[in-house]
Design a protein around this motif. Structure first.
Motif, PDB file in Angstrom:
ATOM      1  N   GLY A 267      19.559 -22.534  37.706  1.00  0.00           N
ATOM      2  CA  GLY A 267      19.724 -22.747  36.277  1.00  0.00           C
ATOM      3  C   GLY A 267      19.356 -24.145  35.847  1.00  0.00           C
ATOM      4  N   THR A 268      19.860 -25.147  36.561  1.00  0.00           N
ATOM      5  CA  THR A 268      19.585 -26.526  36.184  1.00  0.00           C
ATOM      6  C   THR A 268      19.359 -27.377  37.422  1.00  0.00           C
ATOM      7  OG1 THR A 268      21.930 -27.122  36.207  1.00  0.00           O
ATOM      8  CG2 THR A 268      21.012 -26.411  34.107  1.00  0.00           C
ATOM      9  N   ILE A 269      18.529 -28.389  37.245  1.00  0.00           N
ATOM     10  CA  ILE A 269      18.334 -29.408  38.270  1.00  0.00           C
ATOM     11  C   ILE A 269      18.489 -30.742  37.556  1.00  0.00           C
ATOM     12  CG2 ILE A 269      16.795 -30.375  39.998  1.00  0.00           C
ATOM     13  CD1 ILE A 269      15.255 -27.688  39.914  1.00  0.00           C
ATOM     14  N   VAL A 270      19.454 -31.549  38.004  1.00  0.00           N
ATOM     15  CA  VAL A 270      19.766 -32.804  37.327  1.00  0.00           C
ATOM     16  C   VAL A 270      19.817 -33.936  38.342  1.00  0.00           C
ATOM     17  CG1 VAL A 270      21.499 -34.028  35.958  1.00  0.00           C
ATOM     18  CG2 VAL A 270      21.082 -31.607  35.542  1.00  0.00           C
ATOM     19  N   LEU A 271      19.176 -35.060  38.012  1.00  0.00           N
ATOM     20  CA  LEU A 271      19.282 -36.286  38.796  1.00  0.00           C
ATOM     21  C   LEU A 271      20.221 -37.213  38.051  1.00  0.00           C
ATOM     22  CD1 LEU A 271      18.421 -38.382  40.968  1.00  0.00           C
ATOM     23  CD2 LEU A 271      16.476 -38.932  39.487  1.00  0.00           C
ATOM     24  N   THR A 272      21.283 -37.657  38.718  1.00  0.00           N
ATOM     25  CA  THR A 272      22.249 -38.568  38.100  1.00  0.00           C
ATOM     26  C   THR A 272      22.110 -39.940  38.749  1.00  0.00           C
ATOM     27  OG1 THR A 272      23.759 -36.713  37.789  1.00  0.00           O
ATOM     28  CG2 THR A 272      24.679 -38.922  37.536  1.00  0.00           C
TER      29      THR A 272
ATOM     30  N   GLU B 257      22.464 -38.752  33.304  1.00  0.00           N
ATOM     31  CA  GLU B 257      21.793 -37.565  33.815  1.00  0.00           C
ATOM     32  C   GLU B 257      20.365 -37.482  33.291  1.00  0.00           C
ATOM     33  OE1 GLU B 257      24.182 -34.177  32.793  1.00  0.00           O
ATOM     34  OE2 GLU B 257      25.640 -34.623  34.372  1.00  0.00           O
ATOM     35  N   TYR B 258      19.432 -37.129  34.196  1.00  0.00           N
ATOM     36  CA  TYR B 258      18.025 -36.947  33.846  1.00  0.00           C
ATOM     37  C   TYR B 258      17.627 -35.535  34.263  1.00  0.00           C
ATOM     38  CZ  TYR B 258      18.168 -42.007  33.486  1.00  0.00           C
ATOM     39  OH  TYR B 258      18.497 -43.284  33.138  1.00  0.00           O
ATOM     40  N   ASP B 259      17.001 -34.776  33.350  1.00  0.00           N
ATOM     41  CA  ASP B 259      16.566 -33.419  33.643  1.00  0.00           C
ATOM     42  C   ASP B 259      15.385 -33.450  34.603  1.00  0.00           C
ATOM     43  OD1 ASP B 259      18.437 -32.256  31.953  1.00  0.00           O
ATOM     44  OD2 ASP B 259      17.112 -32.407  30.216  1.00  0.00           O
ATOM     45  N   CYS B 260      15.379 -32.493  35.522  1.00  0.00           N
ATOM     46  CA  CYS B 260      14.303 -32.393  36.500  1.00  0.00           C
ATOM     47  C   CYS B 260      13.524 -31.098  36.286  1.00  0.00           C
ATOM     48  CB  CYS B 260      14.863 -32.410  37.914  1.00  0.00           C
ATOM     49  SG  CYS B 260      15.705 -33.940  38.337  1.00  0.00           S
ATOM     50  N   ALA B 261      12.223 -31.167  36.496  1.00  0.00           N
ATOM     51  CA  ALA B 261      11.374 -29.986  36.403  1.00  0.00           C
ATOM     52  C   ALA B 261      11.373 -29.227  37.724  1.00  0.00           C
ATOM     53  CB  ALA B 261       9.955 -30.396  36.021  1.00  0.00           C
ATOM     54  N   SER B 262      11.551 -29.934  38.848  1.00  0.00           N
ATOM     55  CA  SER B 262      11.585 -29.276  40.147  1.00  0.00           C
ATOM     56  C   SER B 262      12.248 -30.177  41.179  1.00  0.00           C
ATOM     57  CB  SER B 262      10.169 -28.914  40.614  1.00  0.00           C
ATOM     58  OG  SER B 262       9.446 -30.089  40.925  1.00  0.00           O
TER      59      SER B 262
ATOM     60  N   VAL C 107      21.439 -35.608  43.201  1.00  0.00           N
ATOM     61  CA  VAL C 107      20.636 -34.498  42.694  1.00  0.00           C
ATOM     62  C   VAL C 107      21.487 -33.244  42.802  1.00  0.00           C
ATOM     63  CG1 VAL C 107      18.578 -33.080  43.009  1.00  0.00           C
ATOM     64  CG2 VAL C 107      18.445 -35.549  43.352  1.00  0.00           C
ATOM     65  N   THR C 108      21.688 -32.564  41.657  1.00  0.00           N
ATOM     66  CA  THR C 108      22.504 -31.354  41.617  1.00  0.00           C
ATOM     67  C   THR C 108      21.645 -30.179  41.176  1.00  0.00           C
ATOM     68  OG1 THR C 108      24.449 -32.669  41.044  1.00  0.00           O
ATOM     69  CG2 THR C 108      24.582 -30.300  40.637  1.00  0.00           C
TER      70      THR C 108
END
Length: 126
Positions: free
Chosen positions: A8-13, A18-23, A78-79
């Motif tokens: 559902g989501t990939i987030v780099l903290t 938090e920063y949204d990740c494409a992959s 990374v979550t």
């Protein structure tokens, strides 16, 4: 395929932001290696186990404002979470080793970050 099988989501903290990740592409190095020896069969017959490690390739969507020094990320997280929130994998102690940029005509501008992680935590159903 059920909804629980889809990420559902990939987030780099980094530093609480938090920063949204494409992959995200995690890679696990087991530490197992062959040991070449001289023998009549002419093939490897021995093995050894060294230190295992985790590396990640992450594509972070470049924010319009609030850009950071990506090359100096220390102790990031990374979550990767399922759509229903029932499964979460978190990589902790992430530090950048290589940073590059990518621009696509039909996509978002992203930063490709190679990093290592110190630990992997799995929550929820596997």
């Amino acid at each position: 395929m059920s909804d629980t099988d889809v990420v559902g989501t990939i987030v780099l903290t980094v530093d609480g932001v938090e920063y949204d990740c494409a992959s995200a592409n995690p890679k696990f190095v087991t530490g197992k290696k062959p040991v070449a020896t001289m023998n009549r069969q002419g093939r490897t017959r021995k093995k050894t186990k060294t230190t295992s490690s985790i590396t990640l390739s992450v594509e972070v969507v470049i924010p319009e404002n609030g850009d950071i020094d990506w090359a100096n990320i220390e102790d990031g997280r990374v979550t990767i979470e399922s759509l229903d929130g029932g499964h979460r994998t978190t990589y902790t102690g992430c530090e950048a080793t290589d940073v590059s940029e990518s621009y696509k005509l039909d996509g978002e501008a992203v930063r490709s970050i190679e990093m290592f992680a110190l630990d992997k935590i799995i929550e929820g159903a596997a």
